[in-house]
Design an enzyme around this catalytic site. Structure first.
Site, short mmCIF file in Angstrom:
data_model
loop_
_atom_site.label_atom_id
_atom_site.label_comp_id
_atom_site.label_asym_id
_atom_site.label_seq_id
_atom_site.Cartn_x
_atom_site.Cartn_y
_atom_site.Cartn_z
N ALA A 73 11.54 -10.26 -8.69
CA ALA A 73 10.02 -9.97 -8.25
C ALA A 73 9.40 -8.72 -9.07
O ALA A 73 10.17 -7.86 -9.71
CB ALA A 73 10.15 -9.69 -6.82
N HIS A 74 8.24 -8.55 -8.61
CA HIS A 74 7.51 -7.44 -9.28
C HIS A 74 8.17 -5.99 -9.15
O HIS A 74 8.73 -5.72 -7.95
CB HIS A 74 5.93 -7.30 -8.49
CG HIS A 74 6.15 -7.31 -7.40
ND1 HIS A 74 6.41 -8.24 -6.18
CD2 HIS A 74 5.85 -5.99 -6.42
CE1 HIS A 74 5.80 -7.71 -5.18
NE2 HIS A 74 5.79 -6.50 -5.30
N ASN A 75 8.19 -5.26 -10.15
CA ASN A 75 8.83 -3.89 -10.31
C ASN A 75 10.13 -3.68 -10.10
O ASN A 75 10.79 -2.59 -9.96
CB ASN A 75 8.20 -2.98 -8.98
CG ASN A 75 6.51 -3.04 -9.03
OD1 ASN A 75 5.96 -3.28 -10.06
ND2 ASN A 75 5.86 -2.73 -7.92
N SER A 87 10.39 -4.04 -6.33
CA SER A 87 10.69 -2.58 -6.22
C SER A 87 12.07 -2.36 -5.78
O SER A 87 12.33 -0.88 -5.37
CB SER A 87 9.62 -1.95 -5.25
OG SER A 87 8.22 -2.24 -5.65
#
Length: 363
Positions: free
Chosen positions: A258-260, A278
């Site tokens: 996922a993002h980050n 994250s």
């Protein structure tokens, strides 16, 4: 067809060819199926017991008695399975994408295609893309604007790479994978129910009338050198900073980053595992099949998570974990043993409840 002599194979493995060095071998085979012109892969005594009568040469363990197996030649190495890496590379003919740029490919004039690179049919390459020397891009692959791909990349058919992605050298990616898709990031004007229950561990307030608003992904994806990515894996771009994958990390099929997310070097992410937004994995982390890491946690170096396990809190380096929530494997096994004993324990408790008490005995 790829053909090697036994002597050439031994030289590539840094080993000695025993017996007839001139034997010509056209491929590899499991022991029981080996033909006369195939190198049988017999890594143990039990495997050698199934050796085909037609086999003439084999890759064996150190100190194996190859003559007793009726072979004409052999290569003996300390760890045959490790030798299978360079050996399989020798015989791998690859997807045969072809040389040069296929006439049906659509390439923006500003893109730079390196020396010796191959671009297959119906590939679309956007503006300001840089493709490294000797890279191979399979059919129906798309590469968004501003992306940079290193030398010696092998991108199989049907891969989608978004814009401004950075990929290192010796990259391998299987079909169906998407790199650089938007992150799954949405927000509400007031705290969403998901935020509320995280704070209250179950209680939620009024949320009627709220609507989700997209947080756009302004970051991208950065991938190091010698990274392998399997089929149908999805790697989201970061919100502000890039999603990152370290050097030599290997990612299986159907994995979600996922993002980050930040994945360290030399990690191994097995099929259907996932890392939420994250979160950070250290170096040499192993996520077994169908396992996962929740958002905003840090996992230390050398952590191993067993299949279907779920990491929900920060984990220090070196732990071996299992279960959901993930706990040290030794404790998890003890809990599993205790769980298996519950039916017998329930019977014992029921029997005790039926037994006459001391009061009834004295009445």
């Amino acid at each position: 067809m790829t053909i090697y002599t036994l002597a050439e194979i031994a030289q590539a493995l840094g080993a000695e060819a025993l017996g007839d060095e001139t034997l010509v071998l056209r491929g590899l085979s499991e022991p029981q199926d080996a033909a006369h012109d195939q190198l049988a892969l017999a890594f143990s005594e039990s495997a050698a017991a199934d050796l085909s009568a037609a086999a003439e040469a084999a890759l064996l363990w150190s100190d194996a008695d190859w003559k007793a197996l009726g072979l004409k030649g052999a290569v003996c190495v300390p760890r045959p399975r490790f030798s299978l890496g360079p050996l399989s590379k020798m015989f791998d003919e690859g997807p045969k994408i072809g040389s040069g740029v296929h006439p049906s490919a659509v390439i923006d004039p500003s893109a730079v295609i390196g020396k010796g690179a191959s671009v297959g049919p119906f590939v679309v390459i956007g503006a300001d893309v840089v493709v490294g020397d000797n890279a191979q891009i399979g059919a129906h692959t798309t590469i968004g604007y501003g992306t940079k791909i290193g030398a010696q990349a092998l991108i199989h058919a049907g891969v989608n790479i978004g814009h401004k992605v950075t990929i290192g050298d010796d990259f391998t990616c299987q079909s169906g994978t998407v790199i650089g898709s938007d992150g799954f990031s949405f927000v509400t004007p007031d705290k969403a129910p998901t935020e509320q229950i995280r704070e209250t561990l179950g209680e939620r307030g009024e949320t009627a009338g709220q609507h989700w608003t997209r947080i756009h992904s302004l970051g991208s994806v950065t991938i190091g050198d010698q990274v392998d990515i399997g089929a149908n894996t999805c790697i989201d771009r970061g919100t502000i900073r890039d999603t990152k994958i370290g050097n030599r990390t290997k990612i299986d099929n159907f994995v979600q980053l996922a993002h980050n997310a930040v994945v360290g070097e030399d990690c191994l992410l097995c099929g259907a595992s996932g890392v939420a937004g994250s979160s950070t994995l250290g170096d040499r982390v192993v996520l077994a099949g169908q396992s996962g890491v929740v958002d905003n946690v840090t996992v230390g170096d050398d952590v191993i998570l067993s299949g279907s396990g779920k990491i929900r809190t920060n984990q220090p380096a070196g732990r071996v974990l299992m279960g959901d929530p993930a706990i040290p494997m030794k404790s998890g096994i003890e809990q599993y043993k205790a769980l298996r004993r519950l039916p017998r324990l329930a019977k014992d408790v029921a029997a005790l409840k039926k037994a006459p008490t001391s009061d009834s005995d004295n009445s």
